[in-house]
Scaffold this active site. Structure first.
Site, PDB file in Angstrom:
ATOM      1  N   ASP A  55      42.738  29.780  46.365  1.00  0.00           N
ATOM      2  CA  ASP A  55      43.399  30.797  45.545  1.00  0.00           C
ATOM      3  C   ASP A  55      44.856  30.389  45.321  1.00  0.00           C
ATOM      4  O   ASP A  55      45.596  30.189  46.291  1.00  0.00           O
ATOM      5  CB  ASP A  55      43.346  32.121  46.328  1.00  0.00           C
ATOM      6  CG  ASP A  55      43.399  33.328  45.432  1.00  0.00           C
ATOM      7  OD1 ASP A  55      43.406  33.164  44.203  1.00  0.00           O
ATOM      8  OD2 ASP A  55      43.411  34.452  45.983  1.00  0.00           O
ATOM      9  N   LYS A 114      41.459  29.231  41.960  1.00  0.00           N
ATOM     10  CA  LYS A 114      41.358  30.528  41.266  1.00  0.00           C
ATOM     11  C   LYS A 114      42.750  30.918  40.783  1.00  0.00           C
ATOM     12  O   LYS A 114      43.719  30.858  41.552  1.00  0.00           O
ATOM     13  CB  LYS A 114      40.796  31.603  42.190  1.00  0.00           C
ATOM     14  CG  LYS A 114      40.742  32.984  41.506  1.00  0.00           C
ATOM     15  CD  LYS A 114      39.909  33.986  42.277  1.00  0.00           C
ATOM     16  CE  LYS A 114      40.623  34.615  43.443  1.00  0.00           C
ATOM     17  NZ  LYS A 114      41.853  35.365  43.113  1.00  0.00           N
ATOM     18  N   GLU A 142      37.969  42.364  39.202  1.00  0.00           N
ATOM     19  CA  GLU A 142      38.346  43.235  40.323  1.00  0.00           C
ATOM     20  C   GLU A 142      38.694  44.645  39.868  1.00  0.00           C
ATOM     21  O   GLU A 142      39.462  44.827  38.902  1.00  0.00           O
ATOM     22  CB  GLU A 142      39.542  42.618  41.072  1.00  0.00           C
ATOM     23  CG  GLU A 142      39.965  43.455  42.272  1.00  0.00           C
ATOM     24  CD  GLU A 142      40.875  42.738  43.258  1.00  0.00           C
ATOM     25  OE1 GLU A 142      41.121  41.525  43.090  1.00  0.00           O
ATOM     26  OE2 GLU A 142      41.337  43.387  44.210  1.00  0.00           O
TER      27      GLU A 142
HETATM   28  O1  KIV Z   1      42.571  36.792  47.713  1.00  0.00           O
HETATM   29  C1  KIV Z   1      41.446  37.301  47.640  1.00  0.00           C
HETATM   30  O2  KIV Z   1      40.760  37.526  48.652  1.00  0.00           O
HETATM   31  C2  KIV Z   1      40.938  37.656  46.328  1.00  0.00           C
HETATM   32  C3  KIV Z   1      39.709  38.495  46.281  1.00  0.00           C
HETATM   33  C4  KIV Z   1      40.108  39.910  46.457  1.00  0.00           C
HETATM   34  C5  KIV Z   1      38.936  38.258  45.053  1.00  0.00           C
HETATM   35  O3  KIV Z   1      41.517  37.307  45.347  1.00  0.00           O
END
Ligand code: KIV
Length: 285
Positions: free
Chosen positions: A84, A114, A184
């Site tokens: 992420d 992501k 989300e």
């Molecule tokens: O950081 C995370 O866990 C997320 C999820 C909530 C999709 O972005």
């Protein structure tokens, strides 16, 4: 079990197979998720709230996520690892995004990144990152890195106009080359329309049952936190109680002198003990 790839994840939508995704931030947890056949691991910036004691994901740095992603990847899970990209690590410019997404793969061992957001600026950045050969998962609806702009953790896409805007963002992300996207905190109807409109898999969190897959923050569904109870999280365990009970039992055992017992201690041979005590006077204190 064969390793999951972005190609296989896309095929799952075609075959109508639901996709299972969970967050993980460390090697032993990643190994368990892999053993249980989870399709994708998200090394989320939720590590900030889940493990690092922050109140939001805003303070989480690129180094934080890379550090945890590297730990996950050392477990060599069969799940696809998605790193992420944290706050301000990819929105400054395409060059910044390329450099930092590259580091997420090179140093964090992630196989995809992501990126939050569906604005045209983010879509352009997604295109550049995909063009560089890095698989991108989009993230629309509630984007926690923008909570101050969104006015808190509020449900998005509740009106027909807002839902249409989200569908447009989803289509643009698909056209930019994203291999899938998180949706989300939106009404089920909005997520359904997005899922029916795009060919890439949608992964819902607080977005109802119609998405192609689901993601939850692992520590939320395992019940680590007492006060955090959003409607969309189902608690599958009460790890907080398990930890509390184990710590309480251990503390009692230590205080009562019951731990460590013989089964958890090491011994010298009788001969060595004799030699030791023959030479060394036992201390009185
Ligand atoms: O950081 C995370 O866990 C997320 C999820 C909530 C999709 O972005």
């Amino acid at each position: 079990m064969a390793r999951k790839t972005t190609h296989k994840i896309r095929l799952m939508k075609k075959k109508g197979k639901k996709i299972v995704m969970l967050t993980a931030y460390d090697a032993p947890t990643a190994a368990i998720l892999s053993e249980m056949g989870v399709d994708m691991i998200l090394v989320g910036d939720s590590v900030g709230n889940s493990l690092l004691g922050y109140e939001s994901t805003i303070p989480v740095t690129l180094e934080d996520v890379i550090h945890h992603s590297a730990a996950v990847s050392r477990a060599r899970p069969n799940c696809l690892i998605v790193g992420d990209m944290p706050f301000m690590s990819y929105k400054v410019s395409a060059q910044q995004a390329l450099k930092n997404c590259g580091l997420m793969l090179q140093e964090g061992g992630a196989e995809a990144v992501k990126l939050e957001g569906g604005s045209e600026a983010v879509v352009d950045i997604v295109r550049s990152v995909v063009d560089a050969g890095i698989p991108v998962m989009g993230h629309i609806g509630l984007t926690p890195q923008s909570i101050y702009q969104l006015g808190g953790y509020r449900i998005q896409g509740r009106t027909a106009d807002m839902a249409e805007m989200l569908v447009k963002q989803a289509v643009q992300l698909e056209e930019a080359g994203a291999f899938s996207m998180v949706i989300e905190l939106v009404p089920s109807e909005t997520a359904k329309l997005i899922t029916e409109t795009v060919k890439i898999p949608t992964i819902g969190i607080g977005a109802g049952p119609h998405c192609d897959g689901q993601v939850l923050v692992l520590w939320d569904m395992l019940g680590l936190f007492e006060d955090f109870k959003p409607k969309f999280v189902k608690k599958y365990a009460n790890v907080r109680e398990l930890i509390k009970n184990a710590v309480s039992e251990y503390s009692q055992d230590v205080r009562d002198g019951k731990f460590p017992d013989e089964a958890h201690s090491f011994e010298m041979t009788e001969e060595e003990t004799g030699r030791l005590y023959g030479r060394t006077k036992p201390r009185d204190d």
